[in-house]
Write a protein that holds these residues in place. Structure first.
Motif, mmCIF file in Angstrom:
data_model
loop_
_atom_site.group_PDB
_atom_site.id
_atom_site.type_symbol
_atom_site.label_atom_id
_atom_site.label_comp_id
_atom_site.label_asym_id
_atom_site.label_seq_id
_atom_site.Cartn_x
_atom_site.Cartn_y
_atom_site.Cartn_z
ATOM 1 N N ILE A 20 3.851 10.472 -15.746
ATOM 2 C CA ILE A 20 4.583 10.831 -14.531
ATOM 3 C C ILE A 20 3.649 11.365 -13.460
ATOM 4 O O ILE A 20 3.813 11.070 -12.260
ATOM 5 C CB ILE A 20 5.670 11.872 -14.866
ATOM 6 C CG1 ILE A 20 6.666 11.291 -15.872
ATOM 7 C CG2 ILE A 20 6.389 12.330 -13.602
ATOM 8 C CD1 ILE A 20 7.692 12.290 -16.356
ATOM 9 N N THR A 21 2.641 12.152 -13.831
ATOM 10 C CA THR A 21 1.797 12.835 -12.851
ATOM 11 C C THR A 21 0.862 11.883 -12.127
ATOM 12 O O THR A 21 0.658 12.017 -10.900
ATOM 13 C CB THR A 21 0.977 13.931 -13.554
ATOM 14 O OG1 THR A 21 1.865 14.854 -14.171
ATOM 15 C CG2 THR A 21 0.086 14.658 -12.567
ATOM 16 N N ILE A 22 0.274 10.911 -12.831
ATOM 17 C CA ILE A 22 -0.733 10.043 -12.208
ATOM 18 C C ILE A 22 -0.176 9.271 -11.012
ATOM 19 O O ILE A 22 -0.811 9.237 -9.936
ATOM 20 C CB ILE A 22 -1.326 9.097 -13.269
ATOM 21 C CG1 ILE A 22 -2.200 9.899 -14.245
ATOM 22 C CG2 ILE A 22 -2.151 7.995 -12.614
ATOM 23 C CD1 ILE A 22 -2.747 9.083 -15.389
ATOM 24 N N PRO A 23 1.014 8.630 -11.097
ATOM 25 C CA PRO A 23 1.522 7.953 -9.888
ATOM 26 C C PRO A 23 1.762 8.907 -8.726
ATOM 27 O O PRO A 23 1.457 8.568 -7.567
ATOM 28 C CB PRO A 23 2.828 7.321 -10.380
ATOM 29 C CG PRO A 23 2.664 7.179 -11.847
ATOM 30 C CD PRO A 23 1.864 8.360 -12.266
ATOM 31 N N PHE A 24 2.303 10.095 -8.987
ATOM 32 C CA PHE A 24 2.540 11.049 -7.899
ATOM 33 C C PHE A 24 1.221 11.526 -7.297
ATOM 34 O O PHE A 24 1.129 11.718 -6.072
ATOM 35 C CB PHE A 24 3.361 12.233 -8.406
ATOM 36 C CG PHE A 24 4.838 11.971 -8.455
ATOM 37 C CD1 PHE A 24 5.623 12.201 -7.340
ATOM 38 C CD2 PHE A 24 5.432 11.486 -9.597
ATOM 39 C CE1 PHE A 24 6.990 11.953 -7.363
ATOM 40 C CE2 PHE A 24 6.796 11.238 -9.638
ATOM 41 C CZ PHE A 24 7.577 11.471 -8.525
ATOM 42 N N ALA A 25 0.209 11.739 -8.134
ATOM 43 C CA ALA A 25 -1.088 12.156 -7.605
ATOM 44 C C ALA A 25 -1.702 11.057 -6.743
ATOM 45 O O ALA A 25 -2.298 11.331 -5.682
ATOM 46 C CB ALA A 25 -2.022 12.513 -8.757
ATOM 47 N N ALA A 26 -1.553 9.790 -7.165
ATOM 48 C CA ALA A 26 -2.087 8.685 -6.371
ATOM 49 C C ALA A 26 -1.375 8.591 -5.023
ATOM 50 O O ALA A 26 -2.017 8.389 -3.971
ATOM 51 C CB ALA A 26 -1.943 7.377 -7.144
#
Length: 402
Positions: free
Chosen positions: A319-325
């Motif tokens: 979940i975190t990686i797409p939001f960070a990108a």
């Protein structure tokens, strides 16, 4: 047992004629007089009993004899061992649990009682992330520019000063997140204790039952944290006092030994929180209860805890990686600025987008973590204290008393 947290009187040793839960054992022949079984005098002549034979080909198989209460009732399903399956009034079967059943029980609780569970976890996650965003925006100083001409020791000192300033700035946010997480864990423990019985619980009822235990739970959490910090400090202190190359080696060995000790104590006291909530025990009594329940099962609980945390980490990364990108792409400079060394950590767009991702992650992982801890506690009490009989009685299952 009743339908409120506390369930049964813990720690009582099985008495004569009981199995540890207050349910009398059936008397065997001869128990009443302490003598050998007294068989009837009217016995069939020897040699006239024959073993049952298989039915002829094409003949219907004889009906299976039923056991237990209600012999004349409908046929009960049998498992591969020829025994009726365990009762399951709620999210788990009332018997010793496997790791898969513990995880399934936590996920089923979140799915079946999603309104109450998500209301708790989303509210707590929003409060924690808002505090984190505000602290990073206004309290944490910007990262200082690294002086390329500085010596390695000066660069190390600059990094240490920046880390210290960040920790001080994030202090209020950490405190708010700690309190919010404790409230979430307390409320979810109450929800799971009812879900085991198959009984839903409203947010108001969960708050009413959890509120008197919040201060003891906070004291328990702080006590365990201070204990862990003290052990790490004692382990590192000799190396820090010695200094030099020998001090570094001694600090490494002492720190490694202290870390192993902290892990051992963390697992040993991992069931203290549900014991405090569901048995309404004090702080030190809950620690003793956890140590007693974990004894002999340390490696099993350690393995389930590690695998659960690994699962939570994988879910968080997904979940975190797409939001960070997305946050980096929409911030000033975008990915080009990131490649050039510019960090968008304090921009509003970056903080808000990553905060939304954090809310989603925490809303999903809080119930799983709290559910696994509470169900591990239930599983250990089933194994050691026959809690399954008390749970069946509290759920109102037939054949277990009132």
């Amino acid at each position: 047992m009743n339908d409120t947290p506390g369930w049964t009187s813990p720690g009582s040793a099985p008495s004569d004629g009981q199995d540890g839960s207050g349910v009398p054992r059936p008397a065997s022949p001869g128990d009443a007089n302490g003598s050998a079984p007294q068989w009837s005098k009217d016995q069939p002549p020897a040699g006239q009993w024959q073993a049952p034979t298989a039915p002829a080909p094409g003949a219907p198989a004889p009906a299976r004899a039923q056991s237990g209460p209600g012999w004349g009732g409908p046929q009960q399903p049998y498992n591969q061992w020829g025994r009726p399956p365990a009762a399951k009034p709620g999210v788990i079967p009332l018997r010793p649990l496997t790791m898969g059943e513990i995880l399934d029980g936590a996920v089923t609780t979140m799915r079946r009682y999603w309104q109450t569970v998500l209301t708790i976890s989303v509210t707590v996650a929003v409060i924690g992330q808002v505090a984190d965003v505000l602290a990073q925006r206004y309290l944490v100083p910007a990262a200082p520019d690294v002086n390329a001409d500085a010596s390695p020791s000066e660069q190390l000192q600059q990094s240490a000063d920046a880390m210290q300033s960040s920790l001080i700035g994030m202090g209020p946010a950490y405190l708010i997140m700690l309190v919010a997480t404790l409230v979430c864990a307390a409320l979810l423990t109450v929800v799971i204790s009812r879900a085991v019985l198959g009984r839903p619980v409203t947010l108001g009822t969960a708050w009413q039952e959890a509120r008197p235990r919040l201060l003891p739970l906070l004291g328990l959490t702080l006590l365990v944290a201070l204990m862990s910090a003290g052990i790490m400090f004692v382990g590192l202190l000799p190396g820090l006092l010695l200094g030099g190359a020998g001090g570094v080696g001694l600090a490494f060995l002492g720190g490694a030994a202290a870390f192993v000790t902290v892990i051992w104590l963390t697992i040993r006291f991992s069931l203290a929180s549900p014991a405090l909530m569901l048995e309404r025990q004090g702080v030190f009594t809950s620690l003793k209860r956890s140590a007693k329940l974990v004894q002999g099962s340390w490696w099993r609980i350690f393995g389930i805890t590690i695998l659960t945390q690994l699962l939570i980490f994988l879910v968080a990364m997904i979940i975190t990686i797409p939001f960070a990108a997305i946050a980096i792409g929409t911030s000033d400079g975008g990915f080009g600025g990131l490649m050039s060394g510019t960090t968008p950590e304090n921009s509003w767009s970056f903080l808000i987008i990553t905060g939304i991702g954090g809310v989603i992650v925490n809303a999903i992982t809080y119930p799983i973590s709290a559910g696994v801890t509470a169900l591990l506690y239930v599983d250990q009490r089933i194994r050691r204290e026959a809690l399954d009989l008390e749970l069946a009685r509290a759920a109102g299952l037939p054949g277990y008393g009132g």
